[in-house]
Design an enzyme around this catalytic site. Structure first.
Site, short mmCIF file in Angstrom:
data_model
loop_
_atom_site.label_atom_id
_atom_site.label_comp_id
_atom_site.label_asym_id
_atom_site.label_seq_id
_atom_site.Cartn_x
_atom_site.Cartn_y
_atom_site.Cartn_z
CB ALA A 215 4.53 -4.27 5.75
CD GLU B 5 -3.08 -1.05 5.07
OE1 GLU B 5 -3.42 -0.24 6.28
OE2 GLU B 5 -1.74 -1.35 5.10
CD GLU C 10 -2.47 -4.86 8.64
OE1 GLU C 10 -2.30 -4.22 7.63
OE2 GLU C 10 -3.65 -5.57 8.77
N GLY D 29 -0.36 -4.57 3.98
CA GLY D 29 -0.05 -3.37 2.97
C GLY D 29 -0.38 -3.84 1.61
#
Length: 258
Positions: free
Chosen positions: A66, A115, A135, A112
């Site tokens: 991200a 994900e 993360e 992300g």
């Protein structure tokens, strides 16, 4: 439809979405998430498209994570809203899309990015791919479904280890874990994805959509996946595809699904 952060190419019944932020290693920001939502929605509404492939531009990254600069100063409330909105617009949206989505992981798929790949219906990877959920190195946890989908795909113990250590795994390990279905050299990745997609396009899109719903139901709290399967199985009998498929079988010819 022109969007700044993604490219869409249509090849007969197959569409390819390319996340196009190579200077940022295709990192996800709010604008890219919105572009992806609109791109997926438009392709799902296009009945000529039977399979969607998603990949990243360049040779280094599928999605390297991200865009941290967007949320580094968020409050608790802002962080919760960020995760909820992202899951609604993209990650849950892709998982529940009626059109099959294949992730062609062509490099780093971190945070992300992994994900997003896990939200797709299945994944293929190039041999240079690296995957992980780092993360916790930022003092936060995966917020776009990573804690849930990773454990579903690789098992609780491996998911715990990957998330706690923030470590990356290579493509072969991802294959051994069942996180990806196939690994090939990068130059062969899109051809592999297209080949699998071409096999899918020969089958009933209506039945595939109902199968996606039934498979996903197994992972939803409070939902009986067997009951969804029975309901969708029965509903299939009322479709034109069922009539064509069974008639073609009895007539010993290939089905021509419209």
């Amino acid at each position: 439809m022109k969007m700044e952060n993604i490219l869409i190419e249509k090849l007969d019944n197959i569409a390819i979405i390319t996340i196009n932020r190579p200077e940022k290693l295709n990192a996800l920001n709010k604008a890219t998430i919105l572009d992806l939502h609109e791109g997926f929605k438009s392709l799902d509404d296009d009945k000529s498209i039977k399979v969607i492939i998603i990949t990243g531009s360049g040779e280094k990254a599928f999605v390297a994570g991200a865009d941290i600069s967007e949320f580094a100063h968020f409050s608790e409330e802002d962080g919760g809203k960020l995760a909820a909105k992202g899951q609604e617009l993209l990650f849950d949206f892709v998982q529940n899309l009626s059109t099959p989505v294949i992730a062609a992981v062509n490099g780093f798929a971190l945070g992300g990015g992994l994900e997003l790949a896990m939200a797709c219906h299945f994944r293929v990877a190039s041999d240079n791919a690296r995957m992980g959920l780092p993360e916790v190195t930022l003092g936060v946890i995966p917020g776009y479904g990573g804690t849930q989908r990773l454990s579903q795909l690789v098992g609780k113990g491996r998911a715990m280890e990957m998330i706690m250590t923030a470590g990356m795994i290579d493509a072969q390990t991802a294959l051994n874990y069942g996180l990806v279905n196939h690994v090939v050299p990068q130059a062969e990745l899109l051809d592999l994805a297209k080949g699998i997609a071409a096999k899918i396009t020969k089958n009933s899109s209506t039945a595939i959509s109902k199968a996606i719903q039934a498979i996903n139901a197994n992972f939803e709290d409070g939902v009986n996946g067997y009951e969804v399967e029975i309901k969708n199985f029965g509903a299939s009998f009322g479709t034109e595809d069922f009539k064509e498929g069974t008639t073609a079988f009895l007539e010993k010819r290939k089905a021509d699904f419209k």
